[in-house]
Design a protein around this motif. Structure first.
Motif, PDB file in Angstrom:
ATOM      1  N   TYR A  26     -11.068   1.213   1.240  1.00 14.45           N
ATOM      2  CA  TYR A  26     -10.750   0.472   2.462  1.00 14.45           C
ATOM      3  C   TYR A  26     -10.050   1.384   3.474  1.00 14.45           C
ATOM      4  O   TYR A  26     -10.334   1.338   4.666  1.00 14.45           O
ATOM      5  CB  TYR A  26      -9.865  -0.723   2.124  1.00 14.45           C
ATOM      6  N   TYR A  27      -9.126   2.215   2.979  1.00 22.79           N
ATOM      7  CA  TYR A  27      -8.350   3.075   3.875  1.00 22.79           C
ATOM      8  C   TYR A  27      -9.087   4.349   4.280  1.00 22.79           C
ATOM      9  O   TYR A  27      -8.884   4.860   5.383  1.00 22.79           O
ATOM     10  CB  TYR A  27      -7.008   3.437   3.235  1.00 22.79           C
ATOM     11  N   PHE A  28      -9.928   4.893   3.400  1.00 21.34           N
ATOM     12  CA  PHE A  28     -10.570   6.173   3.695  1.00 21.34           C
ATOM     13  C   PHE A  28     -12.078   6.071   3.938  1.00 21.34           C
ATOM     14  O   PHE A  28     -12.661   6.996   4.509  1.00 21.34           O
ATOM     15  CB  PHE A  28     -10.302   7.168   2.552  1.00 21.34           C
ATOM     16  N   ALA A  53       0.844  -1.203   0.000  1.00 20.79           N
ATOM     17  CA  ALA A  53       0.000   0.000   0.000  1.00 20.79           C
ATOM     18  C   ALA A  53       0.876   1.247   0.000  1.00 20.79           C
ATOM     19  O   ALA A  53       1.954   1.272   0.603  1.00 20.79           O
ATOM     20  CB  ALA A  53      -0.888   0.006   1.234  1.00 20.79           C
ATOM     21  N   HIS A  57      -9.276  -0.390  -2.814  1.00 20.76           N
ATOM     22  CA  HIS A  57      -8.199  -0.256  -1.830  1.00 20.76           C
ATOM     23  C   HIS A  57      -8.270   1.120  -1.159  1.00 20.76           C
ATOM     24  O   HIS A  57      -8.117   1.244   0.055  1.00 20.76           O
ATOM     25  CB  HIS A  57      -6.859  -0.448  -2.529  1.00 20.76           C
ATOM     26  N   LEU A  58      -8.492   2.144  -1.960  1.00 21.13           N
ATOM     27  CA  LEU A  58      -8.627   3.487  -1.395  1.00 21.13           C
ATOM     28  C   LEU A  58      -9.829   3.570  -0.466  1.00 21.13           C
ATOM     29  O   LEU A  58      -9.766   4.197   0.598  1.00 21.13           O
ATOM     30  CB  LEU A  58      -8.759   4.521  -2.515  1.00 21.13           C
ATOM     31  N   GLU A  99      -9.436  14.313   4.762  1.00 22.56           N
ATOM     32  CA  GLU A  99      -8.062  14.001   5.134  1.00 22.56           C
ATOM     33  C   GLU A  99      -7.057  14.730   4.241  1.00 22.56           C
ATOM     34  O   GLU A  99      -5.976  15.119   4.704  1.00 22.56           O
ATOM     35  CB  GLU A  99      -7.831  12.495   5.083  1.00 22.56           C
ATOM     36  N   ARG A 126       0.179   6.801   3.343  1.00 22.39           N
ATOM     37  CA  ARG A 126      -0.991   7.672   3.399  1.00 22.39           C
ATOM     38  C   ARG A 126      -0.674   9.077   2.890  1.00 22.39           C
ATOM     39  O   ARG A 126      -1.446   9.684   2.135  1.00 22.39           O
ATOM     40  CB  ARG A 126      -1.498   7.734   4.847  1.00 22.39           C
TER      41      ARG A 126
END
Length: 204
Positions: free
Chosen positions: A50-52, A10, A47-48, A61, A13
């Motif tokens: 999942y993180y945000f 990944a 994937h994005l 953010e 951030r």
């Protein structure tokens, strides 16, 4: 036996947020999509997410990251040795105001404000991001009153009024409203601030 497919690590951030900000600066917020951003980063939109969690959270953010960068510059400007309160306020205002049409930081602010009524999380995040600007300006006003540069008065209230003034001048600049000029906006902000604070700006 086939070897297991290696998983792409990944992206950090901060790299995601920096690329998002660069995309907004180059192409505008309307063209920023999770799929397009993921393609830039070599990641999937899933994937994005999942993180945000959502595009709203990604925008918040990204704004927070941008304001953290600017916060370092603000602390340097306000901590200059030998600078008077009015001189430091002028530096604060220059950092706060939109640079001009399409300023990505201010385009983000306008978008987050527009989405905030439907999201308590966005409203809470917005207040957290704004708090250091308010606290620094309040402290600056208190310093100016203590040194005799500013007229006595409630620092918290006047800081909120000045930030509302700066917001009001920044939005037309950021959206490119015809006839709006940054130099003129800076001069008008300084004139209104001097009246509110009872300051006597030094002559140029």
């Amino acid at each position: 036996m086939t070897e297991p497919r290696s998983r792409r690590p990944a992206r950090p951030r901060e790299e995601v947020l920096a690329v998002a900000m660069a995309e907004i600066a180059e192409h505008g917020l309307a063209k920023l999509t999770m799929a397009g951003l993921g393609k830039q980063l070599g990641m999937s939109a899933g994937h994005l997410m999942y993180y945000f969690g959502s595009k709203d959270q990604l925008l918040l953010e990204t704004l927070r990251w941008s304001e953290d960068q600017l916060g370092e510059r603000r602390r340097v400007a306000l901590g200059r040795r030998g600078a008077g309160a009015w001189e430091r306020f002028a530096a604060y205002a220059e950092l706060y105001l939109a640079d001009g049409p399409g300023d990505p930081r201010w385009i983000l602010w306008v978008e987050v404000w527009g989405r905030s009524p439907a999201s308590a999380d966005l409203r809470a995040g917005q207040l957290e991001i704004e708090a250091p600007w308010q606290a620094d300006l309040r402290a600056l006003i208190e310093d100016g009153v203590a040194s005799g540069e500013f007229r006595a008065g409630p620092a918290e209230e006047r800081a909120a009024q000045l930030r509302a003034l700066l917001d009001g001048y920044s939005v037309p600049l950021a959206i490119g409203l015809p006839g709006v000029d940054r130099a003129r906006s800076v001069a008008q902000v300084r004139a209104a601030a001097a009246a509110l604070l009872g300051a006597r700006p030094p002559r140029a």
